[in-house]
Write an enzyme that holds these catalytic residues in place. Structure first.
Site, short mmCIF file in Angstrom:
data_model
loop_
_atom_site.label_atom_id
_atom_site.label_comp_id
_atom_site.label_asym_id
_atom_site.label_seq_id
_atom_site.Cartn_x
_atom_site.Cartn_y
_atom_site.Cartn_z
N ASP A 98 6.08 2.88 1.74
CA ASP A 98 5.16 1.75 2.19
C ASP A 98 4.44 2.19 3.29
O ASP A 98 4.71 2.64 4.60
CB ASP A 98 5.96 0.32 2.60
CG ASP A 98 5.24 -0.63 2.76
OD1 ASP A 98 4.04 -0.68 3.34
OD2 ASP A 98 5.55 -1.75 2.68
N HIS A 99 2.90 2.41 3.23
CA HIS A 99 2.26 2.93 4.46
C HIS A 99 1.90 2.18 5.46
O HIS A 99 1.57 2.47 6.46
CB HIS A 99 0.87 3.51 3.86
CG HIS A 99 0.39 4.99 4.21
ND1 HIS A 99 0.59 5.10 5.46
CD2 HIS A 99 -0.26 5.95 3.61
CE1 HIS A 99 0.05 6.38 5.60
NE2 HIS A 99 -0.36 6.94 4.63
N ARG A 100 2.33 0.66 5.20
CA ARG A 100 2.17 0.02 6.41
C ARG A 100 3.12 0.22 7.43
O ARG A 100 3.11 0.09 8.61
CB ARG A 100 2.40 -1.36 6.02
CG ARG A 100 1.41 -2.06 4.98
CD ARG A 100 1.80 -3.39 4.69
NE ARG A 100 2.95 -3.39 3.72
CZ ARG A 100 3.44 -4.56 3.31
NH1 ARG A 100 2.85 -5.58 3.37
NH2 ARG A 100 4.82 -4.25 2.45
N PRO A 121 0.92 -1.15 0.08
CA PRO A 121 -0.06 -0.16 -0.04
C PRO A 121 0.83 1.30 -0.07
O PRO A 121 1.50 1.68 1.02
CB PRO A 121 -0.66 -0.14 1.32
CG PRO A 121 0.09 -0.92 2.26
CD PRO A 121 0.89 -1.82 1.23
#
Length: 446
Positions: free
Chosen positions: A417-419, A241
């Site tokens: 990476d939005h995680r 994501p």
């Protein structure tokens, strides 16, 4: 390798780095050729690099078992060679060659005599591994053995022949088509093209020097680096994501610093570019925000933050995009960064980057500014947390000290990476990098 009378088979050796297959790019020998020990017989392309395969024995080529463009597994037979000596005389050489071709822990592996393990055999005794590698070998145009032989007979430079074979390899027909011939007589029109695709140039085209394409469509098999890049980018878009952030900045002070450093003795002989300074600023910002230098461990559901930086530099090559990386880049000063970035780009474009150069990256920089692009949204490389994008550097109107002035301006972007990285962390990392480029003298003490 298997012994069949006096005929030996050479199989694709284990190229290391966990690679299980390779694509045969081109043969450097043909059936009937006499070859010497360690002579390059073929070039194969893995997911990491193009590798030249040396012959582990001398003899005469009996048969080529794989066509250029084919992908084969490690251990698959590639070529049959008839040797002059009895099989018993070369048995020891075969065993040594197979042992040397077996997987090894890495490029720095050495035997008890201090010799570095190479693809077949060993390198010179006592040769130390240094950061600066040996010069890349001269690149060769991809071509079939028959096409290479015909081109030599006709005195044609293969670099100037467009290839129609697998992965753009030059074929015999391509070489023949490059030979100047008399124009066909009007009474003998071509019959191999439909009327709609007729390519006879008009008188106006001839006068204007216009060259019409010979076909309306062209199909190129997807393989090699392009195939691996497609797989990696598909995995990136599918599994990560991603989000992006951008900042415009006044980099006039950086450009002035670069102009000054180019005149100094320390940077004599080096090509000092803005990318080197951006790399230095990025490394300083990573030291302040180490969480951007991480990867997501899906199997163990962990975020792995790395306190070393293998800095990837995206390089556009004729075979596709490669991302070699500078190992332990956090230890390098600006001068070393400048030298190493230039060296990695050179080896990547020449096709001599090793698998070790291309694996293990932790953070990547891509420079779209060299193509005249102001900004882009690159995809994060799988296994990393973020990628920094440098746009074009142009002279533009900018408010400087409360007055409108013409300054050097660029745009930095970061995809992440939005995680692992939230918007605040990405913004702080990006503005810190930009701030260092706006006041680059602060970098000299780092």
């Amino acid at each position: 390798m298997e012994d069949d009378g006096h005929v030996l088979e050479f199989r694709l050796p284990d190229l290391g780095e966990g690679l299980t297959e390779a694509e045969v790019v081109s043969w450097s020998v043909a059936v009937g050729d006499d070859i010497e020990l360690n002579q390059t017989i073929a070039e194969v392309e893995t997911a990491k690099a193009v590798v030249a395969l040396p012959s582990p024995f001398a003899g005469r080529v009996e048969e080529l078992l794989v066509e250029p463009g084919e992908t084969v597994e490690v251990g698959a037979s590639l070529i049959r060679v008839r040797i002059a000596s009895p099989p018993s005389a070369v048995a020891a050489d075969q065993t040594e060659a197979e042992t040397a071709a077996a997987p090894s822990p890495g490029p720095d592996t050495a035997d008890g005599n201090g010799r570095r393990s190479v693809l077949v055999g060993y390198g010179p005794e006592g040769e130390a591994e240094t950061r600066r590698r040996r010069p890349a070998p001269e690149a060769r145009a991809a071509a079939t053995p028959a096409a290479r032989k015909l081109a030599k007979e006709l005195g044609i430079d293969l670099w100037f022949v467009a290839g129609s074979g697998p992965n753009g390899a030059v074929t015999v027909d391509d070489v023949r088509g490059a030979v100047p011939v008399s124009p066909p007589r009007p009474s003998a029109p071509r019959t191999d093209l439909a009327p709609a695709t007729s390519t006879a140039p008009s008188e106006s085209d001839q006068n204007a020097g216009v060259i019409r394409p010979s076909v309306r469509e062209e199909r190129v098999p997807v393989g090699g680096i392009r195939k691996r890049t497609a797989a990696a980018m598909s995995a990136s878009a599918r599994t990560i994501p991603q989000a992006s952030a951008f900042v415009a900045l006044d980099c006039t002070a950086s450009m002035e610093l670069l102009d000054h450093l180019r005149t100094t003795k320390s940077f004599a002989g080096l090509t000092l570019t803005p990318l080197a300074l951006v790399a230095k600023a990025t490394l300083a910002a990573i030291a302040e925000f180490p969480a951007v230098n991480a990867h997501w461990d899906e199997a163990n559901q962990q975020i792995v933050t790395k306190h070393y930086v293998n800095l990837g530099i995206a390089v556009a090559t004729a075979r596709g995009l490669l991302v070699p990386n500078l190992k332990e880049a956090q230890t390098l000063g600006l001068r070393d960064l400048c030298r190493e970035i230039g060296w990695l780009a050179e080896t990547a474009r020449s096709g001599s980057a090793t698998p070790a150069d291309l694996r293990g990256g932790t953070f990547t920089i891509t420079n779209v500014g060299v193509f005249g692009v102001d900004a882009a949204v690159p995809l994060v490389n799988p296994g990393e947390a973020a990628i920094l994008c440098l746009g074009s550097i142009r002279r533009r109107p900018w408010v400087f000290r409360d007055e409108l002035a013409v300054r050097w301006v660029t745009t930095l972007g970061v995809s992440f990476d939005h995680r692992m990285i939230d918007g605040e962390l990405a913004a702080r990392f990006l503005t810190t990098t930009a701030g260092l480029l706006e006041d680059p003298l602060t970098l000299l003490s780092r």
